[in-house]
Write an enzyme that holds these catalytic residues in place. Structure first.
Site, PDB file in Angstrom:
ATOM      1  N   VAL A 120       3.433   1.250   2.828  1.00  0.00           N
ATOM      2  CA  VAL A 120       3.180   0.115   3.704  1.00  0.00           C
ATOM      3  C   VAL A 120       3.795  -1.142   3.088  1.00  0.00           C
ATOM      4  O   VAL A 120       3.625  -1.401   1.886  1.00  0.00           O
ATOM      5  CB  VAL A 120       1.672  -0.099   3.930  1.00  0.00           C
ATOM      6  CG1 VAL A 120       1.437  -1.224   4.925  1.00  0.00           C
ATOM      7  CG2 VAL A 120       1.021   1.191   4.420  1.00  0.00           C
ATOM      8  N   ASP A 124      -9.033  12.043   7.894  1.00  0.00           N
ATOM      9  CA  ASP A 124      -8.886  11.443   6.567  1.00  0.00           C
ATOM     10  C   ASP A 124      -9.723  10.171   6.444  1.00  0.00           C
ATOM     11  O   ASP A 124      -9.232   9.115   6.058  1.00  0.00           O
ATOM     12  CB  ASP A 124      -7.410  11.143   6.290  1.00  0.00           C
ATOM     13  CG  ASP A 124      -7.130  10.964   4.802  1.00  0.00           C
ATOM     14  OD1 ASP A 124      -7.954  11.431   3.991  1.00  0.00           O
ATOM     15  OD2 ASP A 124      -6.111  10.363   4.456  1.00  0.00           O
ATOM     16  N   GLY A 177       0.825  -1.203   0.000  1.00  0.00           N
ATOM     17  CA  GLY A 177       0.000   0.000   0.000  1.00  0.00           C
ATOM     18  C   GLY A 177       0.854   1.245   0.000  1.00  0.00           C
ATOM     19  O   GLY A 177       2.028   1.217   0.418  1.00  0.00           O
ATOM     20  N   ALA A 187      -0.463   9.205   1.139  1.00  0.00           N
ATOM     21  CA  ALA A 187       0.212  10.499   1.238  1.00  0.00           C
ATOM     22  C   ALA A 187       1.189  10.541   2.401  1.00  0.00           C
ATOM     23  O   ALA A 187       2.130  11.315   2.394  1.00  0.00           O
ATOM     24  CB  ALA A 187      -0.827  11.610   1.377  1.00  0.00           C
ATOM     25  N   GLY A 208       2.984   7.833   3.631  1.00  0.00           N
ATOM     26  CA  GLY A 208       4.093   6.902   3.536  1.00  0.00           C
ATOM     27  C   GLY A 208       3.704   5.641   2.790  1.00  0.00           C
ATOM     28  O   GLY A 208       2.651   5.552   2.159  1.00  0.00           O
TER      29      GLY A 208
END
Length: 705
Positions: free
Chosen positions: A432, A541, A425, A428, A430
């Site tokens: 994963v 978010d 993943g 915005a 970082g």
């Protein structure tokens, strides 16, 4: 070294302003005893307590934090009195006196005021207060600090705080920090004059006025303040970085020696430590002293020099006949009686020490280099295997279900993720990566380095977020703070994000009932962040990409990043990425952002769950491209059946879900419901009224306004 403490309890800071208005009510006739259930009076939140706490073999009265081991004492009453036995009683008498009664019946006053009190309170700020009948303050512990300052507390001109003997003995210790008249904040040993020869730290702010005070605010900053607002320090502040600078560290007849950046104490020749485990107690003779006898030709004396030491120079008269020591400094010699105090060893010539150090280091490095070359290859080969075994034998144990987040090293997470090989993943904040610890799958998020904050702030926030536990939140297992690297370790969610399953082909989408349960799961998680966890968290978010799925339920991820990042970073990110109608209007108006911003974002995701499509689809017809506008058009025109296509959905349930979303869209914060109200409406526990027509200009095309 016992030191003066300025204690900041960050978990309480966010609510201190309100907490000071909230108080417990302690009435006349109340009492406490050390071993009874009522051994203390709690503040309304239960954070602070006033009452008995153990010290040595007895008990002392004071203010302390509750439920956080080891016990943190904030304030102590009559700190130099001996502890009382378990049979003692603390009484708030009918006539308004606060007294401590020993088991023998002896009474000692806790306060220094003669006026009687009418009531008392333990405030959530850590302040213990006595009140008059008219409600005005008679006395408060904040005005009589012992060794600690708390947020919102001030050290006024003429006041001082004095260190405790140790962490477990809060009697008067060695040092004091005084806010002097004139504006200087100065650190002295106890029992000395307030004059320059005895100071070993000063703020050099003299001449700024007689009303200067040392202040400790709720943000953790220490600062000096007068009517002109003079002075400022960060919370990371100390009064000296010289280990032997504080006078009195080693007690009477002892002197401080600095070895390898560590301060140790030594005794004068012929002296031993009074208490070997407490070198601040000083030194005493290990021999019987002889008296200087004038004219005794047979008497013999041995004088032993203690070179390069500095002591308090209080010389006696030259006709002194009982001389036990002499101080020689720069050609001046003075006779002294014992005891000597404030001794410290002077640092030797740095140039000479440097030359010797360079020669020794050069020879050592030459030899050491050959040895290291011989063994380095072996270590390199074994290092990866050893590290791998250590991680899988020890780290896995640290991921027990109820433990706080574990601190990882960067090298450990690099191995766990196979050098960050498999990316699962990216957002915005970082990237994963998939990782494995033992037999357990984990997700490791490496934050963008430009978003990294200071180590202390980041670690504090991670620990706060790590204590949030809810079945609809992705669990934070650990973190890494190393250099500029900031990484978070989460539980692995096997079914990916809500976006990945919601926007697939119609055949693989969840059914209507499953989608509504997903929406309720998300609402429960957001409600927990807003109202039920220790510190309120605004997600900022909410979107399908941040909702992860396992076999049983939906869980919110990234719920801590709003706290871990700077406020301006979060605001900038949210503002530039939001499409029309997606970001709460208060962002654009530069208004304070509250939990209602999450409610506004929730309504977009709810519509996406209802319709199984993204908020904006540029391939759709123009009037259907923006989901929010299309839903409003269909709802107010009585055409909601278009929203779910061929899927068979109960129209009453569909209409109810859309009405909830339309309530969340309102620009007026006072009309926009809380997440608790949203959940009640979605669960059918609260009536869903007809929402007002939105006032936003995006609906003018349809003739709604």
């Amino acid at each position: 070294m016992a030191s003066i403490t300025c204690f900041l309890f960050l978990l309480a800071s966010a609510s201190l302003a309100k907490a000071q208005e909230t108080r417990s009510n302690i009435t006349l006739g109340s009492s406490l005893s050390p071993t009874a259930n009522s051994s203390s009076w709690l503040s309304p939140s239960g954070l602070y307590a006033f009452g008995f706490y153990p010290q040595g073999q007895g008990y002392v009265v004071g203010v302390f934090l509750t439920g956080i081991p080891p016990r943190t004492v904030i304030w102590t009453a009559n700190r130099d009195d001996p502890p009382v036995s378990a049979g003692a009683t603390l009484l708030f008498t009918k006539d308004g006196r606060l007294i401590l009664r020993s088991s023998q019946g002896q009474e000692t006053s806790i306060t220094s005021v003669a006026e009687s009190a009418y009531s008392a309170s333990m405030l959530d700020s850590g302040n213990f207060v006595l009140y008059r009948p008219d409600g005005s303050v008679l006395l408060e512990s904040f005005d009589y600090p012992t060794d600690t300052l708390l947020p919102t507390q001030r050290l006024l001109a003429g006041q001082q705080i004095i260190s405790s003997i140790s962490a477990t003995n809060h009697s008067t210790g060695l040092f004091r920090l005084k806010m002097q008249h004139g504006g200087n904040l100065i650190r002295y040993p106890v029992n000395t004059l307030d004059t320059a020869p005895y100071s070993y730290y000063t703020s050099w702010t003299g001449g700024t006025g007689d009303n200067v005070s040392l202040n400790f605010d709720v943000d953790g900053h220490l600062f000096l303040l007068n009517t002109t607002g003079y002075g400022d320090w960060s919370v990371v502040w100390w009064s000296t970085d010289g280990e032997c600078d504080p006078k009195g560290l080693c007690g009477l007849n002892g002197f401080c020696v600095k070895n390898d950046q560590q301060a140790t104490c030594q005794c004068l020749p012929g002296f031993d430590f009074v208490e070997p485990r407490n070198r601040a107690a000083g030194c005493e003779r290990n021999f019987t002293a002889e008296t200087c006898k004038t004219g005794d030709a047979g008497a013999s004396y041995m004088i032993e020099a203690v070179d390069n030491t500095l002591w308090e120079d209080v010389s006696y008269s030259v006709i002194l006949t009982n001389c036990e020591a002499a101080l020689y400094n720069g050609g001046n010699c003075g006779k002294q009686r014992l005891s000597l105090r404030y001794g410290r060893k002077l640092v030797t010539d740095p140039t000479s020490a440097l030359i010797k150090g360079i020669l020794f280091l050069s020879l050592s490095l030459l030899t050491f280099g050959f040895v290291m070359m011989a063994i380095s290859l072996v270590l390199i080969c074994k290092n990866n295997v050893w590290t791998y075994q250590r991680i899988h034998n020890k780290i896995e144990v640290g991921l027990a279900k109820d433990q706080a987040p574990r601190l990882f090293t960067y090298a450990e997470l690099e191995l766990v993720t196979d050098s960050f090989k498999e990316q699962i993943g990216r957002g915005a904040f970082g990237t994963v990566y998939k990782g494995v610890i033992g037999e357990r799958m984990v997700a490791v998020k490496r934050l963008d380095k430009r978003l990294a904050e200071g180590e202390r702030e980041f670690q504090t926030e991670v620990e706060v977020i790590g204590r949030t536990h809810h079945r609809n939140l992705v669990r934070l297992l650990g973190y890494c703070v190393e250099g500029t690297n900031r990484l978070l370790v989460y539980e692995y969610m096997s079914n990916g994000s809500l976006a990945s399953i919601l926007f697939k082909s119609p055949k693989s989408r969840p059914f209507w009932e499953e989608r509504m349960e997903i929406a309720r799961d998300i609402a429960r998680g957001v409600l927990y962040l807003h109202e039920e966890c220790e510190t309120q968290i605004i997600h900022c978010d909410i979107k399908p990409q941040n909702i992860l799925m396992d076999e049983n339920r939906a869980k919110i991820s990234d719920f801590g990043l709003a706290k871990l990042l700077n406020a301006d970073q979060t605001r900038t990110f949210t503002g530039i990425r939001g499409t029309r109608g997606y970001v709460a209007p208060e962002w654009h108006r530069n208004q304070p952002v509250t939990v209602k911003a999450d409610v506004y974002r929730f309504r977009i995701m709810l519509l996406e769950i209802i319709c199984c499509r993204r908020n904006m689809e540029l391939d759709f017809p123009e009037r259907e491209a923006i989901l929010e506008e299309w839903v409003c058009k269909c709802f107010w025109n009585g055409e909601i059946g278009k929203l779910t296509g061929d899927e068979k959905v109960d129209k009453d349930e569909l209409k109810a879900a859309i009405k909830v979303a339309l309530w969340c869209i309102l620009d007026d914060l006072t009309l926009r419901p809380t997440m608790k109200r949203v959940l009640l409406m979605m669960e059918g526990s609260a009536e869903i009224l007809m929402p007002p027509i939105p006032s936003s200009s995006i609906f003018t095309d349809y003739g709604y306004v």
